[in-house]
Design a protein around this motif. Structure first.
Motif, PDB file in Angstrom:
ATOM      1  N   VAL A 443       0.841  -1.202   0.000  1.00 26.17           N
ATOM      2  CA  VAL A 443       0.000   0.000   0.000  1.00 26.17           C
ATOM      3  C   VAL A 443       0.877   1.254   0.000  1.00 26.17           C
ATOM      4  N   LEU A 444       1.923   1.233   0.810  1.00 24.56           N
ATOM      5  CA  LEU A 444       2.816   2.394   0.889  1.00 24.56           C
ATOM      6  C   LEU A 444       3.524   2.636  -0.436  1.00 24.56           C
ATOM      7  N   ARG A 445       3.951   1.579  -1.090  1.00 24.23           N
ATOM      8  CA  ARG A 445       4.653   1.721  -2.368  1.00 24.23           C
ATOM      9  C   ARG A 445       3.738   2.340  -3.418  1.00 24.23           C
ATOM     10  N   PHE A 446       2.472   1.869  -3.482  1.00 26.16           N
ATOM     11  CA  PHE A 446       1.517   2.445  -4.434  1.00 26.16           C
ATOM     12  C   PHE A 446       1.194   3.896  -4.074  1.00 26.16           C
ATOM     13  N   LEU A 447       1.114   4.175  -2.786  1.00 21.18           N
ATOM     14  CA  LEU A 447       0.741   5.521  -2.331  1.00 21.18           C
ATOM     15  C   LEU A 447       1.786   6.562  -2.721  1.00 21.18           C
ATOM     16  N   LYS A 448       3.055   6.181  -2.653  1.00 20.35           N
ATOM     17  CA  LYS A 448       4.115   7.120  -2.986  1.00 20.35           C
ATOM     18  C   LYS A 448       4.110   7.506  -4.463  1.00 20.35           C
ATOM     19  N   LYS A 449       3.554   6.612  -5.313  1.00 16.96           N
ATOM     20  CA  LYS A 449       3.557   6.868  -6.742  1.00 16.96           C
ATOM     21  C   LYS A 449       2.219   7.417  -7.255  1.00 16.96           C
ATOM     22  N   ILE A 450       1.275   7.618  -6.354  1.00 17.98           N
ATOM     23  CA  ILE A 450      -0.072   8.018  -6.765  1.00 17.98           C
ATOM     24  C   ILE A 450      -0.056   9.420  -7.361  1.00 17.98           C
ATOM     25  N   GLN A 451      -0.902   9.641  -8.344  1.00 11.28           N
ATOM     26  CA  GLN A 451      -1.056  10.960  -8.936  1.00 11.28           C
ATOM     27  C   GLN A 451      -2.459  11.047  -9.533  1.00 11.28           C
ATOM     28  N   PHE A 452      -3.239  12.041  -9.057  1.00 11.79           N
ATOM     29  CA  PHE A 452      -4.617  12.191  -9.522  1.00 11.79           C
ATOM     30  C   PHE A 452      -5.054  13.634  -9.277  1.00 11.79           C
ATOM     31  N   LYS A 453      -6.237  13.944  -9.759  1.00  9.43           N
ATOM     32  CA  LYS A 453      -6.825  15.261  -9.547  1.00  9.43           C
ATOM     33  C   LYS A 453      -8.142  15.093  -8.800  1.00  9.43           C
ATOM     34  N   THR A 454      -8.340  15.965  -7.819  1.00  7.64           N
ATOM     35  CA  THR A 454      -9.593  15.943  -7.086  1.00  7.64           C
ATOM     36  C   THR A 454     -10.690  16.558  -7.948  1.00  7.64           C
ATOM     37  N   LYS A 455     -11.908  16.467  -7.491  1.00  7.15           N
ATOM     38  CA  LYS A 455     -13.020  17.045  -8.262  1.00  7.15           C
ATOM     39  C   LYS A 455     -12.944  18.569  -8.278  1.00  7.15           C
ATOM     40  N   GLY A 456     -12.175  19.136  -7.344  1.00  7.55           N
ATOM     41  CA  GLY A 456     -11.965  20.580  -7.354  1.00  7.55           C
ATOM     42  C   GLY A 456     -10.832  21.020  -8.265  1.00  7.55           C
TER      43      GLY A 456
END
Length: 861
Positions: A443-456
């Protein structure tokens, strides 16, 4: 999989003493686990279980740690019995707001069909009571659950983590403690407000991430902001925890590079005794700086603000951090208008759609208090005041205050970051994979690479240090007519831009301390103007200095110059010592009075000489002209003309040719002149000896021999000059040493030996001629020319003897004038002493211009 930990109460222990105790706890744990496996075949948790303040069960659990209280009651542990639980005081509504943001995000994700479809998120939220020890106990409870006993798995007394991530804490110091404990087990921790630079160290805190920028950037931005307004002499006050201490270390380091000095830097924590706070107030009163950089949390700021208002310490320009600059409760507390005009950095404004909706807000309020309890005005305890049917729509207090929406947005982004990570780990599309035990490190490994945009529209990602992009808004506290404070955005700071473009202040009128429209001045010493340089005061910081005027020939053309720069040798400093001006070139010119007079004297001597030559030519057949070799007389007149004219080569701007010509022409013409006079002297002596019986010496010194002697004497001087010009000729020179503010254009000798050899040779001939003329002055003759030669040589020698000291001691162009004067004086001496008496007889006493009279045979009357 992770081992269990002990829940020993360590509230009163400092962090540096806690680790040995944990080591003993781990040893005890191993012993208990071993005993449990052999005797009871169950694992038992030591210590009292920690119950969450907010709880909702679901398939995947998230943990939260927030400070619902801001302080606790002191207690005295006797160590004779088990310490009592920590009694929290001072309700902190902001902690409830942060928990509300977390719950709102979870509910929004649970209702979403696109994110984690078919999966529900639950939560366990603990109150840390602003205590580091309580935060650590809460983190362990989140990791281990609160079951008192359970059957072990395949490995003795081990189990999977009970939450997939922990949201919180608010402050840096609790985050450091929690991240240290859960880091080895790879449980992700995402903070919304912990900004300490130290938390970017992934070796110490491998599982820590945050949705707020590191203080590394905030400290740099504060230093650049202070520098932008020219404040080089400031005071600093900080929270005495990791947030304030680490932040101030970075600020001090950057400020020093930018030339900013701290007059004082004091630390404070809200639980400190009143004496320490009074000492800080005294420090501020005695200081001379007018700008205070406050690296404080909002809770500490409120305590300091109360004391400042009590002492009415207004007129200071405050520069703040995101910890309090956008806090509306702090603005309400500032009844003494201490912070009016404050300037600082805040997280960019954000809005979480739906978070402030009435229905959601009311449900959360009722869920939190069950509409049964509300804080008592007289104490921190709760009293029953609700009926269960209240309308909370119009409630306005610190809980309903949404001014800190950027911080709430950070919590919101943290929850969504975990959700997107789980969405990826579970390979969710229209549905998710069957939930098995999730490995924390995965979970930590995936979390460090996460990239997304919020609805705002906010982009969420973490860099290699677990930090987001560093962007800040620059906020200015502007009081309004209604007595409230407007938080006006007056600029931006973006650390991703080049250094010279990171700080961008908008053309908005700023309000300063005491509602002033002018930028306050806070310097230890006034700026040194151009023409001066800074000299540090002994024992003072580098910002305290005196301004010394630059020395002659040196300038400084900038403000606060450290050194004065020496002008180029051809330039000199002006009166203001702020610019170099070209030095005036000085040489003896025809335009100035002295040069004009000397030129006139030279031309006059030339004209007189030519007139005398004409007279002699007109009366060349008379006895007085023919006596003593008229040919030498004309040659002497010609050489005198050259002597007068050679003085003109000394006047005017020196050039390569004029420098070589002036000294050689002078030397050769004067030797020619003295050779002629010497020849005439020898003729007188030879003529007298020839008149003696039996002496025929004149046949050895006739006209041919006389011309040859003149030629021989002159040739020696020509040879000396040729050698001088060949070996080391004179050359034009710019003399910068004799005068500071002007350049002397002169002819360097090239070879001093050559120059003095020329003068010495002239002197030897003149002395020899003078001796011979002196010996022949009483020879029997009615018109003895030796007497005239004696007087002329006497004048010649006197002039040139006095010339030497006068030439050496005369400065600049005056030395040239002295040399010209010596040439003219000696030339006039020869002309007048030798030729004027003859011209007098030729023109005014023609009766004496007879052979008998010249031979002394005329009748004497």
């Amino acid at each position: 999989m992770m081992p269990l930990s002990s829940f020993a109460v360590l509230d009163s222990m400092p962090s540096t003493q806690r680790w040995p105790e944990q080591g003993w706890a781990l040893l005890q744990l191993l012993l208990v686990a071993s005993f449990s496996q052999t005797e009871e075949l169950v694992c038992r948790q030591r210590g009292d279980p920690e119950s969450p303040q907010l709880y909702k069960d679901a398939e995947i659990m998230l943990g939260g740690i927030f400070s619902f209280h801001s302080s606790w009651k002191d207690r005295q542990d006797t160590y004779n019995q088990k310490p009592l639980p920590l009694q929290c005081t001072s309700l902190n509504f902001r902690g409830f707001q942060l928990a509300q943001a977390m719950l709102f995000a979870i509910e929004e994700i649970n209702n979403s069909k696109d994110l984690l479809p078919g999966i529900s998120l639950g939560y366990k939220i603990y109150d840390s009571c602003s205590s580091i020890a309580t935060s650590v106990r809460a983190a362990l409870a989140l990791a281990n659950d609160n079951e008192v006993a359970w059957a072990p798995s395949e490995e003795p007394c081990t189990r999977f983590s009970q939450v997939q991530a922990i949201l919180g804490e608010t402050s840096s110091s609790p985050c450091m403690a929690v991240a240290t404990v859960i880091g080895p087990f790879h449980i992700p921790m995402i903070s919304h407000s912990a900004t300490c630079t130290c938390l970017s160290d992934k070796k110490k805190y491998p599982s820590f991430l945050r949705t707020i920028p590191s203080d590394y950037y905030q400290s740099r931005a504060l230093a650049q902001l202070v520098k932008h307004f020219g404040w080089t002499w400031v005071g600093a006050i900080r929270t005495n925890d990791d947030y304030g201490n680490y932040g101030m270390v970075t600020f001090t380091e950057i400020a020093k590079r930018l030339g900013i000095c701290l007059e004082y830097s004091v630390s404070f924590f809200r639980t400190d005794p009143p004496k320490k706070l009074q000492k800080i107030i005294d420090t501020i009163k005695s200081s001379t700086s007018k700008v205070i950089v406050a690296f404080l949390s909002y809770m500490d700021m409120e305590v300091v603000l109360h004391e400042l208002s009590h002492h009415n310490l207004t007129g200071y320009q405050w520069v703040g951090t995101e910890g309090w600059i956008l806090d509306s409760q702090t603005a309400v507390t500032d009844t003494g208008h201490i912070l009016d005009g404050a300037l600082g950095l805040s997280i960019p404004k954000a809005h979480v759609a739906g978070l402030r909706d009435t229905e959601m807000f009311t449900e959360f309020w009722e869920a939190l208090f069950s509409c049964k309890f509300r804080p008592s005005k007289s104490s921190s305890e709760y009293q029953s005041v609700c009926t269960g049917h209240e309308d909370l729509t119009g409630v306005q207090n610190s809980f309903s205050d949404m001014s800190l929406m950027p911080i709430f947005n950070n919590v919101y982004k943290g929850v969504y970051a975990v959700a997107h990570t789980l969405h990826g780990v579970l390979n969710c599309n229209k549905s998710c994979s069957k939930i098995v035990h999730l490995e924390p490190y995965k979970v930590l490994r995936f979390l460090k690479k996460i990239q997304f945009k919020t609805k705002g529209g906010d982009e969420v990602y973490f860099n290699e240090n677990g930090d987001p992009a560093a962007k800040y808004e620059i906020i200015n506290w502007q009081p309004t007519a209604k007595g409230i404070v407007d938080f006006v955005t007056v600029g931006l700071y973006d650390a991703s831009l080049p250094a010279d473009k990171q700080l961008n202040l908008q053309n908005t009128s700023l309000i300063w301390a005491q509602n002033s429209q002018e930028v306050p001045l806070s310097v230890c010493s006034e700026k040194c103007p151009p023409g001066t340089r800074k000299v540090l005061k002994k024992g003072k910081p580098i910002c305290c200095y005196d301004c010394l005027r630059c020395a002659e020939g040196e300038i400084s053309n900038s403000t606060d110059s450290i050194t004065c720069v020496r002008c180029h040798p051809e330039f000199w400093s002006n009166a203001g010592r702020d610019a170099c001006v070209r030095k005036k070139a000085e040489f003896l010119s025809y335009e100035e009075i002295m040069g004009a007079l000397l030129t006139a004297a030279s031309l006059s001597g030339t004209c007189i000489t030519n007139v005398v030559a004409l007279i002699f030519f007109r009366y060349r057949h008379t006895p007085i002209v023919r006596a003593n070799n008229s040919e030498l007389s004309f040659l002497l007149l010609f050489s005198l003309t050259l002597c007068f004219l050679c003085s003109l080569t000394f006047i005017g701007r020196p050039t390569q040719w004029s420098c070589m010509l002036r000294h050689t022409a002078f030397g050769i013409t004067f030797v020619l002149c003295i050779s002629c006079v010497l020849g005439k002297t020898l003729v007188v002596l030879m003529a007298f000896r020839a008149s003696l019986p039996g002496n025929n010496v004149m046949k050895w010194f006739g006209p041919a021999q006389q011309r040859l002697s003149v030629l021989a004497f002159t040739f020696i001087q020509v040879l000396i000059c040729v050698l001088w010009l060949t070996i080391a000729p004179p050359f034009p020179l710019k003399n910068f040493k004799q005068f500071k503010n002007k350049i002397i254009l002169e002819c360097a000798l090239g070879s001093a030996v050559g120059f003095w050899a020329v003068l010495g040779y002239i002197g030897v001939l003149a002395l020899f001629c003078f001796i011979l003329a002196f010996l022949a002055r009483k020879l029997p003759n009615n018109f003895n020319e030796a007497k005239l030669i004696t007087f002329s040589m006497l004048i010649f020698c006197a002039v040139w003897i006095t010339f030497i000291p006068a030439y050496i001691s005369s400065p600049g162009k005056f030395s040239v004038a002295v040399e010209i004067f010596a040439i003219l004086a000696s030339s006039f001496g020869l002309l007048f002493c030798i030729f004027i008496p003859k011209c007098y007889i030729i023109l005014l006493k023609p009766e004496k211009n007879t052979k008998k009279n010249i031979m002394g045979k005329g009748t004497q009357k």
